[in-house]
Design a protein around this motif. Structure first.
Motif, short mmCIF file in Angstrom:
data_model
loop_
_atom_site.label_atom_id
_atom_site.label_comp_id
_atom_site.label_asym_id
_atom_site.label_seq_id
_atom_site.Cartn_x
_atom_site.Cartn_y
_atom_site.Cartn_z
N LEU A 168 0.84 -1.20 0.00
CA LEU A 168 0.00 0.00 0.00
C LEU A 168 0.88 1.26 0.00
O LEU A 168 0.57 2.23 -0.69
N VAL A 169 1.97 1.22 0.75
CA VAL A 169 2.90 2.36 0.75
C VAL A 169 3.42 2.61 -0.66
O VAL A 169 3.48 3.76 -1.13
N GLY A 170 3.79 1.54 -1.36
CA GLY A 170 4.26 1.69 -2.73
C GLY A 170 3.21 2.33 -3.63
O GLY A 170 3.54 3.20 -4.46
N VAL A 191 1.94 5.88 5.91
CA VAL A 191 3.30 5.48 5.59
C VAL A 191 4.15 5.39 6.86
O VAL A 191 4.93 4.45 7.04
N ARG A 192 4.00 6.37 7.76
CA ARG A 192 4.80 6.35 8.99
C ARG A 192 4.46 5.12 9.83
O ARG A 192 5.36 4.52 10.45
N LYS A 193 3.22 4.73 9.87
CA LYS A 193 2.83 3.55 10.65
C LYS A 193 3.54 2.31 10.12
O LYS A 193 4.08 1.51 10.90
N VAL A 194 3.58 2.14 8.80
CA VAL A 194 4.25 0.98 8.20
C VAL A 194 5.76 1.05 8.45
O VAL A 194 6.39 0.06 8.81
N SER A 280 10.92 -2.59 -2.86
CA SER A 280 12.35 -2.47 -2.59
C SER A 280 12.71 -1.07 -2.12
O SER A 280 13.56 -0.90 -1.24
N VAL A 281 12.08 -0.06 -2.69
CA VAL A 281 12.32 1.32 -2.28
C VAL A 281 11.93 1.51 -0.82
O VAL A 281 12.64 2.16 -0.03
N VAL A 282 10.79 0.93 -0.43
CA VAL A 282 10.32 1.07 0.96
C VAL A 282 11.32 0.43 1.92
O VAL A 282 11.77 1.05 2.90
N TYR A 283 11.69 -0.82 1.66
CA TYR A 283 12.62 -1.51 2.56
C TYR A 283 13.99 -0.83 2.57
O TYR A 283 14.62 -0.69 3.63
N ALA A 284 14.47 -0.43 1.40
CA ALA A 284 15.79 0.20 1.33
C ALA A 284 15.81 1.51 2.12
O ALA A 284 16.82 1.85 2.75
N SER A 285 14.73 2.27 2.08
CA SER A 285 14.67 3.52 2.83
C SER A 285 14.73 3.27 4.33
O SER A 285 15.40 3.99 5.07
#
Length: 440
Positions: A168-170, A191-194, A280-285
């Motif tokens: 969902l963030v993506g 987004v902050r919650k995730v 991948s962008v979410v995890y990498a951040s």
């Protein structure tokens, strides 16, 4: 990058024994009747350890939930109460073919969510009532994909109703530019919650793993007794083995110091922000923020498509990093690597992590030359085709093979494996590469 997700209806196993087997299909339950097998009930409860045989009516009920009804299902079973409501929630999403425009082919059941925000909000509430969180997340992703509900996520009321997860963030990040100001505050909260959930899950192990790697990489020649690396010391002194005493005389001690306050390694995360790399962008951040919090690491985070953006100054807040990305667009890996290469000042103490599916839109030969040049200067170069738990990624196999020929194998990495990959890169030892056959 694509992955296959199961139809939530398939979680209703016709052959399984449910908690409602003894009480009938309409017995109330806090969870989906089909998701609570009788053998999961504690042995000290009043329920017998040996489940009662499943009745024919119960088997028909389960098959009816799986098959979805219609004249051809052959069950002749009528659903009522909670079962009918659960079936309706499934039918709204899976009762028509993707792109059918609302028509159910072959006379199958037809429903739908339409474009009504209140209708979608009710449906989101229903599936959270009838299904566990992991299944709810799958159904939400399928609804966005099959029914084109992305536009509704621009409404604050919708964001407050959804089950937040990485996917969902993506989606929200891909809508960032068209998101109205009234929605952005709610989107940031989601987004902050995730992000906070991911940090809580990943940060402690990452710091512990990398701290150990940094300590071991800081070798010293005159260590204190407690800092002696006995494995390396023994290997270095095998020539001094005394067979009559069955011992090794350690003329040379090898140890490792503590990382202390000084910077020991430089890390550059170079992240492809094309649309397929959203997770991948979410995890990498998140990992970038964790690495930046470690004093012994100097971490730089760079995102790219056809342009290159350095987000290092925002690493103290991964939410700011994520909203600084722009999912979608083309890809110019060569340009991104050129920027990263220009920022390297200590090549032998630098780890560069390229996270990309390698679908290069720039100059392929130049990209490979840059990787070769960085490795020749002493840089530890890691290529991750994905940093997510979505399964086997799609990627450019020719480019992956070319990088492997340079000694920089490309592989997909789960978030759980990432700390071990970084630790190996920091210590300049072989990377823990998963079985590539599993990634095809």
């Amino acid at each position: 990058m694509t992955s296959t997700t199961p139809d939530p209806a398939a979680t209703i196993d016709p052959a399984a024994t449910s908690a409602t087997a003894a009480t009938g299909p309409t017995a109330p339950s806090a969870t989906s009747p089909a998701s609570v097998p009788a053998d999961s009930v504690p042995a000290d409860s009043a329920t017998p350890t040996t489940p009662a045989p499943t009745s024919e009516a119960e088997r028909l009920r389960r098959w009816r939930l799986v098959l979805g009804g219609g004249g051809a299902d052959g069950t002749g079973c009528e659903l009522r109460g909670r079962d009918a409501a659960m079936d309706g929630a499934l039918a709204s999403l899976y009762g028509r073919e993707k792109g059918s425009g609302g028509k159910a082919p072959g006379g199958r059941r037809a429903a739908g969510l339409g474009a009504s925000a209140p209708g979608v909000a009710r449906w989101l509430g229903d599936i959270r009532t009838y299904f566990p969180s992991s299944v709810v997340q799958v159904m939400q992703r399928d609804a966005i994909d099959r029914l084109g509900l992305s536009a509704l996520l621009l409404e604050p009321e919708m964001l407050e109703a959804v089950e937040a997860d990485v996917h969902l963030v993506g989606t929200l990040l891909s809508l960032n530019k068209v998101m109205p100001e009234t929605t952005k505050e709610t989107a940031r909260a989601v987004v902050r919650k995730v992000v906070e959930q991911l940090e809580k899950k990943l940060a402690q192990r990452t710091r512990a793993t990398l701290t150990g790697a940094l300590d071991r990489s800081a070798r010293i020649s005159r260590p204190r007794h407690r800092d002696i690396d006995w494995d390396r010391t023994i290997r270095a002194n095998l020539k001094n083995y005394l067979p009559e005493y069955r011992t090794v005389v350690p003329e040379r001690l090898i140890g490792y110091g503590r990382a202390a306050q000084s910077v020991k390694k430089d890390v550059v995360l170079c992240i492809d922000q094309s649309g397929s790399m959203a997770a991948s962008v979410v995890y990498a951040s998140v990992f970038g923020a964790v690495l930046a919090s470690m004093r012994a690491l100097d971490t730089r985070l760079v995102v790219f498509d056809t342009a290159v953006v350095d987000l290092t100054d925002q690493l103290d807040d991964p939410v700011d990093v994520l909203f600084g990305t722009q999912l979608g667009g083309g890809t110019d890996i060569n340009r991104a690597l050129a920027y990263c290469q220009s920022r390297i000042t200590r090549p032998t103490e630098t780890v560069v992590v390229l996270i990309s599916d390698l679908y290069e839109g720039g100059i392929r030969d130049e990209m490979l030359k840059r990787v070769a040049a960085m490795k020749a200067s002493g840089v530890q170069f890691v290529t991750l085709l994905a940093l997510s738990d979505e399964g086997a990624p799609a990627y450019d196999r020719d480019h992956a093979a070319a990088l492997a020929a340079l000694g920089a194998p490309a592989f997909a990495c789960t978030p759980d494996l990432f700390p071990d990959v970084m630790a190996a890169a920091i210590e300049k030892r072989p990377l823990p590469i998963p079985d590539m056959a599993e990634q095809r």
